[in-house]
Design an enzyme around this catalytic site. Sequence first.
Site, PDB file in Angstrom:
ATOM      1  N   HIS A 196     -29.032  42.166  29.514  1.00  0.00           N
ATOM      2  CA  HIS A 196     -28.550  41.416  29.152  1.00  0.00           C
ATOM      3  C   HIS A 196     -30.044  40.613  29.156  1.00  0.00           C
ATOM      4  O   HIS A 196     -31.217  41.090  29.977  1.00  0.00           O
ATOM      5  CB  HIS A 196     -28.027  40.873  30.442  1.00  0.00           C
ATOM      6  CG  HIS A 196     -26.793  40.867  30.613  1.00  0.00           C
ATOM      7  ND1 HIS A 196     -26.421  42.648  30.879  1.00  0.00           N
ATOM      8  CD2 HIS A 196     -25.708  40.524  30.666  1.00  0.00           C
ATOM      9  CE1 HIS A 196     -24.854  43.024  30.776  1.00  0.00           C
ATOM     10  NE2 HIS A 196     -24.479  41.356  31.033  1.00  0.00           N
TER      11      HIS A 196
ATOM     12  N   HIS B 260     -19.823  30.507  28.647  1.00  0.00           N
ATOM     13  CA  HIS B 260     -19.524  32.103  29.376  1.00  0.00           C
ATOM     14  C   HIS B 260     -18.201  31.610  30.149  1.00  0.00           C
ATOM     15  O   HIS B 260     -18.382  31.794  31.806  1.00  0.00           O
ATOM     16  CB  HIS B 260     -20.767  32.104  30.106  1.00  0.00           C
ATOM     17  CG  HIS B 260     -21.070  33.486  30.613  1.00  0.00           C
ATOM     18  ND1 HIS B 260     -20.579  34.486  31.912  1.00  0.00           N
ATOM     19  CD2 HIS B 260     -21.732  34.634  29.919  1.00  0.00           C
ATOM     20  CE1 HIS B 260     -21.136  35.699  31.861  1.00  0.00           C
ATOM     21  NE2 HIS B 260     -21.631  35.379  30.497  1.00  0.00           N
TER      22      HIS B 260
ATOM     23  N   ASP C 299     -26.792  39.847  26.341  1.00  0.00           N
ATOM     24  CA  ASP C 299     -25.638  38.787  26.105  1.00  0.00           C
ATOM     25  C   ASP C 299     -26.287  37.671  26.801  1.00  0.00           C
ATOM     26  O   ASP C 299     -28.110  38.250  27.964  1.00  0.00           O
ATOM     27  CB  ASP C 299     -24.446  39.580  26.935  1.00  0.00           C
ATOM     28  CG  ASP C 299     -23.815  40.670  25.930  1.00  0.00           C
ATOM     29  OD1 ASP C 299     -23.970  40.984  25.421  1.00  0.00           O
ATOM     30  OD2 ASP C 299     -22.794  40.986  26.619  1.00  0.00           O
ATOM     31  N   ASP C 300     -25.979  36.659  27.270  1.00  0.00           N
ATOM     32  CA  ASP C 300     -26.339  35.994  27.697  1.00  0.00           C
ATOM     33  C   ASP C 300     -27.550  34.802  27.778  1.00  0.00           C
ATOM     34  O   ASP C 300     -28.215  34.012  28.112  1.00  0.00           O
ATOM     35  CB  ASP C 300     -26.418  36.182  29.553  1.00  0.00           C
ATOM     36  CG  ASP C 300     -25.386  36.502  30.056  1.00  0.00           C
ATOM     37  OD1 ASP C 300     -24.152  36.455  28.921  1.00  0.00           O
ATOM     38  OD2 ASP C 300     -24.947  37.269  30.793  1.00  0.00           O
TER      39      ASP C 300
ATOM     40  N   HIS D   4     -21.224  34.338  22.395  1.00  0.00           N
ATOM     41  CA  HIS D   4     -20.795  35.053  23.598  1.00  0.00           C
ATOM     42  C   HIS D   4     -20.254  33.102  24.287  1.00  0.00           C
ATOM     43  O   HIS D   4     -20.221  33.089  25.112  1.00  0.00           O
ATOM     44  CB  HIS D   4     -22.455  34.995  23.765  1.00  0.00           C
ATOM     45  CG  HIS D   4     -21.753  36.322  25.344  1.00  0.00           C
ATOM     46  ND1 HIS D   4     -21.093  36.803  25.356  1.00  0.00           N
ATOM     47  CD2 HIS D   4     -22.337  35.806  27.053  1.00  0.00           C
ATOM     48  CE1 HIS D   4     -21.044  37.961  26.339  1.00  0.00           C
ATOM     49  NE2 HIS D   4     -21.944  37.240  27.409  1.00  0.00           N
TER      50      HIS D   4
END
Length: 204
Positions: free
Chosen positions: A173, A87, A32-33, A83
């Site tokens: 991540h 955020h 993620d991210d 995603h």
Amino acid sequence: MRFYKTPWFTRLWYPSLTWNIPSQDSIYLTFDDGPTPEVTDWVLEQLNQVEAKATFFCLGKQLEEHPEIGKRIISQGHQIGNHTYSHLKGWKTKDAHYLEDVRLGEEVMKEVGVTNNLFRPPYGRIRKSQIKKLDLQTIMWSHLSWDFDSNLNVNKSIAQLKRAKPGSILVFHDSQKCFDNLQIILPEILSHFQAKGFKFEAIS
């Protein structure tokens, strides 16, 4: 309290979301991210060394800034999922604003060649009203590495992740703040499950 494995009651609250994927011999790694220069590149190198495929849940703003990394992810046989763009925490965001942020993320994904409908809510926090309005395959997880925690006991994280079973979805991540922990945890997990004969597949 840290939950390395997703509690049963969380799955019960969101029964329509994907928490694992039925499989006889595959583990599903997710990141993620990102994408993040250096970090995502390192992750791709680690995955390539063991012929592993993974799914990267990218932030629209990161992918917009680094489209070349996104294209590299796809060219190497991995998947990219949405995603959101920036955020957002679904629990603290009005539905209209949240849905627009998801849409912006989706637009950036299309620009680098993403054609799937995979989505993961940041923090795993999303309202049921938001889920109903999203025509996306929402992917959660069965195991969380906690690599974003600067006080993490990496050995405990590794031990907990090694308890994953076929069909488990693991979360890491590919961001700069997680890189120190990730560089210790990921090679151990790849080595462990490869030795057990598991495959690492991207989510389709």
